[in-house]
Structures are given as structure tokens and as C-alpha cells.
Design an enzyme around this catalytic site. Structure first.
Site, PDB file in Angstrom:
ATOM      1  N   HIS A   1       0.809  -1.222   0.000  1.00  0.00           N
ATOM      2  CA  HIS A   1       0.000   0.000   0.000  1.00  0.00           C
ATOM      3  C   HIS A   1       0.840   1.270   0.000  1.00  0.00           C
ATOM      4  CE1 HIS A   1      -2.493  -3.176   1.916  1.00  0.00           C
ATOM      5  NE2 HIS A   1      -3.431  -2.681   1.124  1.00  0.00           N
TER       6      HIS A   1
ATOM      7  N   ASP B   1      34.399 -31.602  15.892  1.00  0.00           N
ATOM      8  CA  ASP B   1      34.590 -32.891  15.241  1.00  0.00           C
ATOM      9  C   ASP B   1      35.837 -32.931  14.358  1.00  0.00           C
ATOM     10  OD1 ASP B   1      34.418 -35.295  13.858  1.00  0.00           O
ATOM     11  OD2 ASP B   1      32.238 -35.305  13.921  1.00  0.00           O
TER      12      ASP B   1
ATOM     13  N   HIS C   1      36.186 -36.445  11.984  1.00  0.00           N
ATOM     14  CA  HIS C   1      35.701 -36.746  10.634  1.00  0.00           C
ATOM     15  C   HIS C   1      36.681 -36.280   9.554  1.00  0.00           C
ATOM     16  CE1 HIS C   1      34.733 -32.497  10.221  1.00  0.00           C
ATOM     17  NE2 HIS C   1      34.260 -32.683   9.013  1.00  0.00           N
TER      18      HIS C   1
ATOM     19  N   HIS D   1      36.804 -36.190   4.737  1.00  0.00           N
ATOM     20  CA  HIS D   1      37.493 -35.280   3.820  1.00  0.00           C
ATOM     21  C   HIS D   1      38.775 -35.884   3.250  1.00  0.00           C
ATOM     22  CE1 HIS D   1      34.672 -32.180   4.909  1.00  0.00           C
ATOM     23  NE2 HIS D   1      35.052 -32.173   6.160  1.00  0.00           N
TER      24      HIS D   1
ATOM     25  N   ASP E   1      30.647 -32.759   3.313  1.00  0.00           N
ATOM     26  CA  ASP E   1      29.853 -32.753   4.550  1.00  0.00           C
ATOM     27  C   ASP E   1      28.350 -32.826   4.312  1.00  0.00           C
ATOM     28  OD1 ASP E   1      31.909 -32.614   6.489  1.00  0.00           O
ATOM     29  OD2 ASP E   1      32.166 -30.477   6.115  1.00  0.00           O
TER      30      ASP E   1
END
Lengths: 171, 450
Positions: free
Chosen positions: B103, B205, B208, B213, B364
Site C-alpha cells: 500500500h 569434530d 571426521h 574429507h 559434509d
């Protein structure tokens, strides 16, 4: 447009090249792909940011780089695929590169051509997971004694937010 | 016993899988975590001039962050106070006013309602515009360039909220005299993943890295990072630490002063920069941080959703979009004083390692997506998941604050992140949220399960 159209012969040859490139990329034949890529390659892709049309005084760029690679960087990406340790690509995922809207113009240097195209990448992965990414590409291809070589690619992804968990492929 | 206690067991390192999928739990998180905590909005360098703005999120609430005439920063809900339309659809920019597309209500960049079409003809001049300004956040504050806000006026000050985490943040934010800046704009990715999973991953972490990786590490490693090996064949934890117990904030840090650039194929220019400026940093931060931490691979987590990795130089915020979805915004952050060439090298490396096509990041997504999906099945979601590695290794060290465990491969930090999550979820208000920044305080404030 001010740009000089390439001859029909060159147009057909480069369109053929783009189709072949798409097939090589879809089938992960990366060594064959690299054979059509120049040692001096600049392979880049950006993603857009949303700006108001009237807002010209950008203090931060309106595109964000995703790829900004030379040959060493491309080799590193391909080297990663070859390690056998990229678990997300095992089992093999289906991927199709679909090329269209090909336009070929004379570039500034003799024997070089500016090639516009649209690339659409379809990926089918685990179960019903299906992704579709599109980008516009602006390439420079160089005519050499052994065929055309890609010396520059600037792609712009159409999405401001990437809708896939990885880009384990090339555009 | 509070039913929420079933969800997380700090002592044994256990979480219920439903915390990654249950819509009811997600709704509570919006109120009790994103509605209360200090959340990152922007870096001051992104909005330098009056009228500069960015559009971002606090939980699922959309906010506009705007630099004011006097130089201060305000943050407003990005919604028109009349019928609720989204006010601004641009990601960034500079604007003297924000006009609603529905408006035509017009708001100044100070949030005041300035103009209402047909104010005289239709509203008969009876609308009190002073009552319809944009809604502001409850508190907004900066820490060394980073702008945060909270929706809770009873939240502790930002300085107190960050607590001892400031000692670690300064290793990046205050190492060099001119501080830091974000380069350009955010790389954005939407992932079908619960927002807590990337937070816990980066918080602690290291486990991992050598496995998930392995491919990326094989092609990009140029030096040892925290004693990790490709394939997780061995891990030397002696030269690195996990630090938590700081009100949910956490740090993983190698202590070699250079491994932050270990995933650069050629780290020469970065290492040259480090050695050229190391004395400056030692003068500012002292021997320990200057020699052992500045330049090291470090993961920093500011609870609940901000993470940054000096060295790899990425800076990231996660915006939840439902129990099984979030948006991840990643920038390259650099020292302002770095040479332009090094800044470009860093930007390239951030894209190449942790951008949407990043060698590491692309490992990931599928794992975290699968964990989210594996918390939905009727039978599967009754199961637990575990962060029970190296329980009992927590100790204090004179040279650094917080609760310390040895090495990057250790799940102490995740346990403390989930402990904080539970504390925030259980508390009726901030007066019930415990505060701790050391092992002694962490033990004294530990709430029993049941």
C-alpha cells in the site's frame, strides 16, 4: 549488438564442441575434457546477490565467486574425484549437462571466439532426490592446430542460494 | 523430571535423534534459543555509510540491519507494520527509505513511519504514525567489528554473553591493529539438514576430517594440521586442544602457529604474512596466543549459530528454515591490513575449500543430510546418537581459559554444545540459565539428569 557473428562453419564447429564437452562432463571423462581446456584457462562462476535496480552505489560486489580456477585448481578438483575417497559420488550419481542458446561471435583476437550458452545440469541422486541447476556461460574458445580450446569461462548461476548439497561437477 | 532431560545426556555423551527432526522441539528452539541468544547480524564493514543495509535472519525472523545517520546501527523486523508484507527484498544496498510494495507505507531508515498514502482522504488524519514504526530488536551491540542482536531485553550484555570466548575471538578479531573485514558477499547454500548438525561438526569434530574429507585432504594438504592423517590411520593429539565449557561457545585449536594455511596448495604468501607480523601480534596478545595460536588451524563457535575458522579464513552463519532445513552463509574474512594479493588468494581458497563448490564442504552435506533423514523413521528416531569420545579428559590449563581436552580428535566440545542447548531449552528465562567459563564453574553449575 555490435558483435560480429562467426561464420556458419565456426558456429557449427563450436556448437559441436560444446555438445561434446557436455557429454564428457556428464560421463566424468575429465582427462578428455582437460584435453580441450587451455593451460591458461580461467574458469570462473559466480552467484548473484539481489539489489534494487536504482541502487548503483554498491560498496560490496553484487556477485559472489563460487569457482575462480586456473589449471592447477581444476587439476586439484579432478584429483579429488580420482582419489576414490569422495564418498558422496559412490554409488555413481546420474548427471546430464544440457547446453542450449548457443551464440558465437568473433572475439578481439584473431582465432578466438566468444561463445554464449545456457547450461542446465540435472542430477539424480539417492532415491527420489533430483536437482536442477541452470547458469549462463560466456566463454572464449581459441582455434588451435589440434582443435578448439577453452581459455576462459565466466558462468553465472541463476540462484542466489545454491539448492544442492555439493557441486561435485563442472558447469 | 523435565522431559527435555531425556533428550541430551551431558555425562555420557548421548543425544536423542528426535532433536534433529521433531517439529515441536524445533518450535521451542525458535523461542528459547533463537528468541533469546545473541545472534550475529553483520560485520560493521558491510554497512559503512548511513542508509547502508543488509537483510538477514535471526532464527526464522527476517531482519534489516541499517547504519544510522549518527553512525550507530539499528536492526528491525523486515515487515510492514500495516498488513505484514515483507518490506525489503534486496540482500544489500543503500536506501534512505523503505517503501512497502503493498500500500506504499514509507519508513525512514531509522524505522519511523514517515508516509502513508491517502492519510488525509482515507485515514481522515486519525492514524498515529508514531505507533506504527518498524519493530526493533531488544538489544544490539558490536564486538570488535561483529554486530550481534537479541530479541530478549533480559539477556546478559554481549560482553558477558561471549565471556571467556572473547580471549579466543581476539586471536582473529584483535590480532592486527586494524582488525578484520569480510570480503564481498556471502556464498549461500540451502541444505536439507537440521541446523545443529553443522554447528556440532565444526565445534569439535576433528574426528571426521581424515575420513570424510580424505579426498580433499589428499589433494590440498601442504602441511600437517593438528596431527591428522588422511584415512584416519593415526592422530597425534599432543599439539592441539579442544576447548569448551564457555556457555556453549567452543574452540578447536592446533598450537603450531601456521597450520591454518595447511589446506592451501601453496601457503607461502600466507606464512610470509604471518611471520612478518607475528611480533605485532605477540605485542598485542602476548607470547602464547601470538606464537602458538595466531596462524594455527582454529575452529571457533559462538553459540548458537556462528562459526569461524581463522587460517582457512571462513566465516559462517546458519539460519534455520524448519527442523530439516537451513541456509548456510559463508564469507571469506581477512585482516584488513593484509596485502590485496593475499586477500584474493584467501578468497579463492575459501571458495575452493568451503564455498558451495568447496572441496571440503562438498563432503559434509550428504552426511549431515543423511543424519537428519535418519532421525525421522518411526523406529530409527527412537535411537540415540553419541558424542562419547574422550570422556574424563577435561582439565584446566593456566595458559588458556575454558575447559580443555587434548587434541582435535575428541568429542568434548559437542558435549558442551548440547549441554548449553539443553540449558537454554529448559530455562524459563535468562535468570535460570547458568553461566560458566571454567572447569570449576562448569562443574558447579552442572545440572543432573533427573
Amino acid at each position: 549488438m555490435g558483435e560480429q557473428q562467426a561464420s556458419n562453419e565456426v558456429y557449427i564447429a563450436l556448437q559441436r564442441q560444446l555438445y561434446q564437452e557436455a557429454r564428457l562432463l556428464s560421463s566424468e571423462q575429465y582427462d578428455d575434457w582437460l584435453a580441450m581446456v587451455s593451460e591458461n584457462i580461467h574458469y570462473a562462476m559466480e552467484m548473484p546477490q539481489r539489489r534494487f535496480r536504482e541502487d548503483k552505489g554498491h560498496r560490496v560486489p553484487d556477485k559472489t565467486p563460487i569457482f575462480n580456477d586456473d589449471m592447477a585448481a581444476l587439476m586439484m578438483r579432478i584429483g579429488r574425484f580420482k582419489t576414490g575417497f569422495v564418498w558422496s559420488e559412490n554409488p555413481i550419481n546420474s548427471i546430464r549437462h544440457i547446453v542450449s542458446n548457443v551464440e558465437v561471435f568473433e572475439a578481439e583476437l584473431a582465432g578466438q571466439y566468444k561463445v554464449y550458452s545456457v547450461i542446465e545440469v540435472h542430477r539424480s541422486r539417492l532415491d527420489a532426490e533430483r536437482k536442477r541447476l541452470t547458469a549462463g556461460r560466456e566463454d572464449i574458445w581459441q582455434q588451435t592446430a589440434t582443435g578448439y580450446q577453452l581459455i576462459k569461462r565466466n558462468a553465472v548461476l541463476d540462484d542466489g542460494v545454491v539448492l544442492d548439497s555439493n557441486i561435485n561437477f563442472f558447469f | 523430571m523435565n522431559p527435555l532431560d531425556e533428550l541430551v545426556d551431558f555425562k555420557t555423551g548421548r543425544q536423542k535423534r528426535i532433536i534433529y527432526s521433531d517439529p515441536g522441539i524445533y518450535e521451542q528452539e525458535q523461542e528459547k534459543i533463537f528468541g533469546r541468544c545473541w545472534l550475529f547480524l553483520t560485520h560493521e564493514c558491510q554497512i559503512k555509510e548511513p542508509g547502508d543495509f543488509v537483510r538477514t535472519f535471526m532464527g526464522e525472523d527476517e531482519v534489516l540491519v541499517v547504519r544510522q545517520k549518527e553512525g550507530d546501527i539499528k536492526a528491525f523486523l523486515n515487515t510492514c507494520t500495516h498488513r505484514g508484507n515483507r518490506l525489503c527484498k534486496a540482500d544489500h544496498g543503500n536506501s534512505k527509505k523503505f517503501i512497502c510494495n503493498y500500500h506504499g507505507w514509507s519508513f525512514g531508515f531509522d524505522g519511523k513511519l514517515n508516509g502513508v498514502p491517502l492519510e488525509k482522504d482515507a485515514y481522515k488524519d486519525q492514524l498515529d504514525k508514531s505507533k506504527f514504526g518498524l519493530v526493533e530488536v531488544a538489544q544490539i551491540a558490536s564486538y570488535k567489528g561483529l554486530v550481534f542482536a537479541t530479541f530478549d531485553e533480559t539477556a546478559p550484555s554481549l560482553e558477558d554473553y561471549l565471556g571467556e570466548m572473547k580471549w579466543y575471538l581476539d586471536i582473529w578479531l584483535d590480532a592486527m591493529p586494524e582488525g578484520t573485514e569480510l570480503i564481498g558477499t556471502a556464498m549461500k547454500v540451502e541444505l536439507p539438514v537440521n541446523w545443529k548438525l553443522p554447528v556440532e561438526n565444526v565445534s569439535g569434530d576433528g574426528y571426521h576430517l581424515g575420513w570424510a574429507h580424505a579426498g580433499a585432504m589428499t589433494v590440498s594438504s601442504s602441511m600437517s594440521v593438528g596431527g591428522l592423517e588422511v584415512g584416519n590411520t593415526s592422530a597425534d593429539n599432543s599439539g592441539a586442544v579442544s576447548v569448551a565449557g564457555m556457555n556453549g561457545h567452543a574452540v578447536l585449536a592446533a598450537l603450531d602457529g601456521q597450520s591454518g594455511y595447511g589446506f592451501y596448495p601453496d601457503p607461502t604468501s600466507a606464512v610470509d604474512y604471518l611471520e612478518k607480523n607475528r611480533q605485532t601480534v605477540i605485542d598485542r596478545l602476548g607470547e602464547y596466543r601470538g606464537k602458538k595460536m595466531w596462524g594455527s588451524q582454529i575452529n571457533m563457535t559462538v553459540f548458537p549459530n556462528l562459526q569461524m575458522l581463522p587460517g582457512l579464513n571462513w566465516f559462517r552463519v546458519y539460519h534455520p528454515k524448519g527442523p530439516g532445513k537451513f541456509e548456510m552463509w559463508t564469507w571469506a574474512m581477512v585482516d584488513k591490513q593484509m596485502p590485496d594479493e593475499l586477500k584474493q588468494t584467501i578468497l579463492n581458497n575459501v571458495s575452493r575449500t568451503f564455498g558451495p563448490a568447496g572441496l571440503f564442504d562438498n563432503d559434509d552435506g550428504d552426511n549431515l543430510q543423511a543424519i537428519t533423514e535418519q532421525s525421522r523413521g518411526w523406529r530409527t528416531k527412537q535411537m540415540d546418537v553419541y558424542t562419547n569420545m574422550a570422556i574424563g579428559g577435561e582439565h584446566s590449563r593456566d595458559e588458556m581459559p575454558g575447559v580443555v581436552s587434548e587434541g582435535l580428535v575428541c568429542e568434548q566440545n559437542q558435549r558442551y554444545v548440547y549441554r548449553r542447548w539443553l540449558e537454554m531449552m529448559k530455562a524459563k528465562d535468562w535468570s535460570e540459565v547458568p553461566s560458566y567459563n571454567s572447569l570449576e564453574e562448569a562443574r558447579a553449575t552442572e545440572q543432573g539428569n533427573g
